[in-house]
Design a protein around this motif. Structure first.
Motif, PDB file in Angstrom:
ATOM      1  N   GLU A   1       3.343   2.344   5.693  1.00 19.63           N
ATOM      2  CA  GLU A   1       3.206   3.539   4.860  1.00 19.63           C
ATOM      3  C   GLU A   1       1.967   4.336   5.248  1.00 19.63           C
ATOM      4  O   GLU A   1       2.004   5.566   5.342  1.00 19.63           O
ATOM      5  CB  GLU A   1       3.138   3.134   3.385  1.00 19.63           C
ATOM      6  CG  GLU A   1       3.260   4.282   2.411  1.00 19.63           C
ATOM      7  CD  GLU A   1       4.663   4.844   2.337  1.00 19.63           C
ATOM      8  OE1 GLU A   1       4.814   5.986   1.836  1.00 19.63           O
ATOM      9  OE2 GLU A   1       5.615   4.168   2.783  1.00 19.63           O
ATOM     10  N   GLU A   2       0.860   3.658   5.497  1.00 20.09           N
ATOM     11  CA  GLU A   2      -0.361   4.346   5.919  1.00 20.09           C
ATOM     12  C   GLU A   2      -0.148   5.052   7.253  1.00 20.09           C
ATOM     13  O   GLU A   2      -0.613   6.188   7.452  1.00 20.09           O
ATOM     14  CB  GLU A   2      -1.512   3.342   6.035  1.00 20.09           C
ATOM     15  CG  GLU A   2      -1.997   2.780   4.722  1.00 20.09           C
ATOM     16  CD  GLU A   2      -3.165   1.833   4.924  1.00 20.09           C
ATOM     17  OE1 GLU A   2      -4.093   2.167   5.678  1.00 20.09           O
ATOM     18  OE2 GLU A   2      -3.151   0.737   4.332  1.00 20.09           O
TER      19      GLU A   2
ATOM     20  N   ARG B   1      -3.650  -5.500  -0.355  1.00 18.79           N
ATOM     21  CA  ARG B   1      -3.044  -6.352  -1.385  1.00 18.79           C
ATOM     22  C   ARG B   1      -3.956  -7.508  -1.753  1.00 18.79           C
ATOM     23  O   ARG B   1      -4.165  -7.805  -2.937  1.00 18.79           O
ATOM     24  CB  ARG B   1      -1.688  -6.866  -0.894  1.00 18.79           C
ATOM     25  CG  ARG B   1      -1.013  -7.852  -1.845  1.00 18.79           C
ATOM     26  CD  ARG B   1       0.291  -8.398  -1.260  1.00 18.79           C
ATOM     27  NE  ARG B   1       0.800  -9.502  -2.071  1.00 18.79           N
ATOM     28  CZ  ARG B   1       1.594  -9.340  -3.119  1.00 18.79           C
ATOM     29  NH1 ARG B   1       1.978  -8.134  -3.471  1.00 18.79           N
ATOM     30  NH2 ARG B   1       2.008 -10.384  -3.804  1.00 18.79           N
ATOM     31  N   HIS B   2      -4.543  -8.168  -0.751  1.00 19.98           N
ATOM     32  CA  HIS B   2      -5.383  -9.339  -1.019  1.00 19.98           C
ATOM     33  C   HIS B   2      -6.656  -8.952  -1.766  1.00 19.98           C
ATOM     34  O   HIS B   2      -7.048  -9.619  -2.736  1.00 19.98           O
ATOM     35  CB  HIS B   2      -5.738 -10.029   0.299  1.00 19.98           C
ATOM     36  CG  HIS B   2      -4.552 -10.532   1.047  1.00 19.98           C
ATOM     37  ND1 HIS B   2      -4.598 -10.953   2.369  1.00 19.98           N
ATOM     38  CD2 HIS B   2      -3.244 -10.684   0.674  1.00 19.98           C
ATOM     39  CE1 HIS B   2      -3.400 -11.333   2.763  1.00 19.98           C
ATOM     40  NE2 HIS B   2      -2.559 -11.169   1.758  1.00 19.98           N
ATOM     41  N   VAL B   3      -7.303  -7.872  -1.341  1.00 20.81           N
ATOM     42  CA  VAL B   3      -8.558  -7.452  -1.979  1.00 20.81           C
ATOM     43  C   VAL B   3      -8.309  -6.997  -3.413  1.00 20.81           C
ATOM     44  O   VAL B   3      -9.044  -7.368  -4.337  1.00 20.81           O
ATOM     45  CB  VAL B   3      -9.223  -6.323  -1.158  1.00 20.81           C
ATOM     46  CG1 VAL B   3     -10.455  -5.797  -1.870  1.00 20.81           C
ATOM     47  CG2 VAL B   3      -9.600  -6.823   0.226  1.00 20.81           C
TER      48      VAL B   3
ATOM     49  N   GLY C   1       9.234   5.236  -1.615  1.00 22.82           N
ATOM     50  CA  GLY C   1       8.921   4.031  -0.855  1.00 22.82           C
ATOM     51  C   GLY C   1       7.729   3.259  -1.404  1.00 22.82           C
ATOM     52  O   GLY C   1       7.408   3.284  -2.594  1.00 22.82           O
ATOM     53  N   ALA C   2       7.054   2.571  -0.481  1.00 26.12           N
ATOM     54  CA  ALA C   2       5.933   1.721  -0.851  1.00 26.12           C
ATOM     55  C   ALA C   2       4.776   2.534  -1.421  1.00 26.12           C
ATOM     56  O   ALA C   2       4.017   2.041  -2.256  1.00 26.12           O
ATOM     57  CB  ALA C   2       5.465   0.919   0.367  1.00 26.12           C
ATOM     58  N   GLY C   3       4.622   3.775  -0.980  1.00 31.90           N
ATOM     59  CA  GLY C   3       3.528   4.604  -1.474  1.00 31.90           C
ATOM     60  C   GLY C   3       3.600   4.823  -2.970  1.00 31.90           C
ATOM     61  O   GLY C   3       2.577   4.777  -3.659  1.00 31.90           O
TER      62      GLY C   3
ATOM     63  N   VAL D   1       1.720  -6.713   3.001  1.00 29.47           N
ATOM     64  CA  VAL D   1       0.724  -6.144   3.910  1.00 29.47           C
ATOM     65  C   VAL D   1       1.406  -5.288   4.971  1.00 29.47           C
ATOM     66  O   VAL D   1       0.941  -4.187   5.310  1.00 29.47           O
ATOM     67  CB  VAL D   1      -0.107  -7.270   4.564  1.00 29.47           C
ATOM     68  CG1 VAL D   1      -1.084  -6.694   5.586  1.00 29.47           C
ATOM     69  CG2 VAL D   1      -0.853  -8.059   3.498  1.00 29.47           C
ATOM     70  N   GLU D   2       2.530  -5.753   5.514  1.00 31.26           N
ATOM     71  CA  GLU D   2       3.225  -5.011   6.561  1.00 31.26           C
ATOM     72  C   GLU D   2       3.770  -3.681   6.043  1.00 31.26           C
ATOM     73  O   GLU D   2       3.657  -2.643   6.706  1.00 31.26           O
ATOM     74  CB  GLU D   2       4.372  -5.851   7.134  1.00 31.26           C
ATOM     75  CG  GLU D   2       3.925  -7.093   7.900  1.00 31.26           C
ATOM     76  CD  GLU D   2       3.496  -8.213   6.981  1.00 31.26           C
ATOM     77  OE1 GLU D   2       3.759  -8.125   5.756  1.00 31.26           O
ATOM     78  OE2 GLU D   2       2.875  -9.183   7.474  1.00 31.26           O
TER      79      GLU D   2
END
Length: 572
Positions: A293-294, A159-161, A89-91, A287-288
């Protein structure tokens, strides 16, 4: 070391005083006759004065270098693929982007190492200044960690940072390349230093958010595995930096005669950083997706922690069944216990007793104390690796008169030795605990530090006597074996520390490790070169032996004290 200018022709004098380009070097990277500045060199094993020596012609077969490099890259790619396949997945995408960007960022650190001494000499400064330039980029990461805390970037979308900081990274190499314009000697010196600071500040923020994010999106059973992959990217990037520098000197610099050859590697790294920005924009999840995932990993960690506590107490009733991703996401919020044993919500308002509060405070102090020991252990390991990177190349160039290209190839291949070691450890972890791997690797690395001792050098020269025999092979052997072993230990130590700290302390622990890296590399690089300048390799060897001995004791203490608080990685 002292310098005495020679009487040379106008063109040769320009090469000595600073306007050295690729035209000042022959095809074998040996300076034109009469161009060398004379130096008084210290014999590294005894501290005695050596006679002036010209830079030796290249002894390394480029075909051998490229074959070894191809094998290392193939091993790295296979290890990454095999490691990320266990995630999903996203991880997996987040860890891949973090590892790949870390590879390029660590290349940025070491790419200037083979040429920084020549560039500093052209600005009328010596080895200690060049060591400070090397270490300053990591010294500035502490400012990035402080900025991360002041701006509360931990609460901003990852993602933004991450993309914003990656977009700032090309500025540092660009300013470093502009230092070759030579508005004045002082201005060029300050531009070199400023360029490293500009690279270090966003790098510190990237370390804090990236290092913590690996823990947030990696399941507890794979946490040590995740940080071994992170360190694989770090080490291969460190190794590729000098190789990219040597590649630039040999193939790119001759086509750019108007540009000082010393800054060509920095120009190439500037282009690489732009590629990382594009990669982050395309591959990082939204971001979502990152938040989901977190949340999933946090729930899995709660269940794993409860299972570990229940097992230690001998109560198997609360040990939960294996769950999949969808089941974890559908579970309601809990306070750490399974739904069957969840108390009624109104009981949460009951004020805990004073005894319970004292016990919780003592436990919190114990956890912080153990984490502090982990940070100290990480600092000692970083100091040893940071010193070896800088000191080995410095000794080869100054004391043994190796060319920058040969030195870059050798150091790069030594550091890239972590890649086959990481692949072997992936197989070895199936039958040996991580704690056992840590202990054996650390003791072996500490024993290898004795290769730098003057008596070992004397024994080596007496038993393998040959014309022109030096102790350079011993210094290279230490770097080729001890550096990968210590980096492997660092990866396991980081995995243990994040597993022991938990998700709630991940950001703070990441900031502490960033500051530790900053201080270690800021001090170790110039200090190691100062040791060699003032006392030869003998003084540097003593420092390495002491530091590695302390690392064995501190790492052993940290692993032992955290044994009851970890959920993975081996308990012995």
């Amino acid at each position: 070391a002292h310098s005495h200018p020679l009487e040379t022709s106008k063109r040769e004098k320009a090469c000595v005083e600073g306007s050295r380009t690729s035209s000042c070097w022959n095809d074998d990277l040996t300076p034109n006759s009469g161009v060398l500045v004379q130096h008084v060199f210290f014999k590294p094993e005894y501290g005695a004065i050596l006679e002036n020596k010209p830079i030796q012609a290249s002894k390394i077969s480029e075909r051998s270098v490229w074959c070894l490099l191809a094998a290392i890259l193939a091993i790295t790619g296979y290890s990454m693929h095999k490691g990320l396949r266990d995630m999903d997945g996203a991880g997996a995408r987040i860890v891949f982007v973090i590892c790949f960007s870390t590879l390029v960022q660590s290349m940025d650190y070491t790419a200037i190492v083979p040429t920084v001494y020549d560039l500093a000499t052209s600005f009328n400064v010596g080895g200690t200044f060049s060591g400070a330039v090397i270490g300053l980029v990591f010294a500035s990461t502490a400012l990035g960690a402080l900025l991360h805390h002041m701006l509360s970037l931990g609460s901003r979308p990852f993602r933004h940072v991450f993309i914003s900081c990656c977009a700032i990274m090309p500025v540092g190499p660009a300013v470093y390349a502009l230092s070759a314009v030579r508005f004045s000697t002082t201005a060029s010196q300050w531009m070199m230093l400023s360029a490293r600071v500009i690279s270090g500040i966003p790098l510190g923020i990237l370390w804090v958010v990236g290092h913590a994010m690996v823990a947030k999106v990696t399941r507890p059973s794979l946490l040590v595995h995740g940080y071994l992959l992170y360190n694989l990217a770090w080490c291969v990037g460190m190794g590729l930096g000098p190789i990219v520098s040597s590649f630039s000197l040999h193939y790119v610099a001759p086509h750019l005669p108007s540009l000082d050859y010393n800054v060509v590697p920095a120009a190439m790294l500037c282009i690489a950083h732009f590629g990382i920005v594009v990669l982050c924009w395309c591959l990082l999840p939204s971001v979502e997706e990152t938040v989901r995932e977190e949340k999933m990993v946090e729930d899995i960690r709660r269940l794993a922690t409860l299972a570990a506590v229940s097992f230690r107490k001998g109560d198997m009733r609360t040990c939960p069944k294996a769950v999949n991703k969808s089941e974890v996401l559908e579970q309601p919020e809990t306070n750490g216990s399974t739904p069957h044993y969840q108390r009624h919500s109104r009981r949460a308002a009951i004020r805990p007793s004073r005894t319970t509060q004292i016990t919780e405070q003592h436990e919190e102090f114990r956890v912080l104390g153990v984490l502090g020991i982990y940070v100290v252990a990480e600092t000692l390991l970083l100091f040893s690796t940071g010193a070896s990177e800088s000191a080995t190349l410095y000794a080869l160039q100054v004391d043994y008169r190796w060319s920058p290209m040969d030195g870059g190839y050798i150091i790069g291949l030594c550091i890239c030795g972590y890649a086959p070691l990481a692949l072997m450890v992936q197989w070895l972890r199936r039958c040996v605990s991580d704690a056992a791997i840590l202990a054996n690797s650390l003791v072996l690395a500490a024993a290898l530090a004795w290769l730098l001792h003057p008596r070992v050098c004397t024994w080596f020269e007496n038993h393998w006597h040959a014309p022109g025999r030096t102790c350079a092979p011993l210094i290279i052997t230490f770097d080729a074996l001890a550096w990968p072993l210590l980096s492997l230990v660092r990866g396991i130590v980081e995995g243990f520390s994040y597993d022991f700290a938990g998700i709630a302390r991940a950001n703070n622990l990441s900031a502490a490790l960033t500051v530790a890296t900053s201080l270690s590399y800021a001090v170790s690089s110039p200090l190691a070169r100062w040791f060699i300048t003032t006392g030869g390799v003998a003084r540097y060897a003593l420092a390495q032996i002491i530091i590695n001995g302390l690392a064995v004791a501190v790492c052993g203490l940290a692993v032992t004290l955290s044994r009851t608080g970890r959920t993975a990685g081996g308990q012995h």
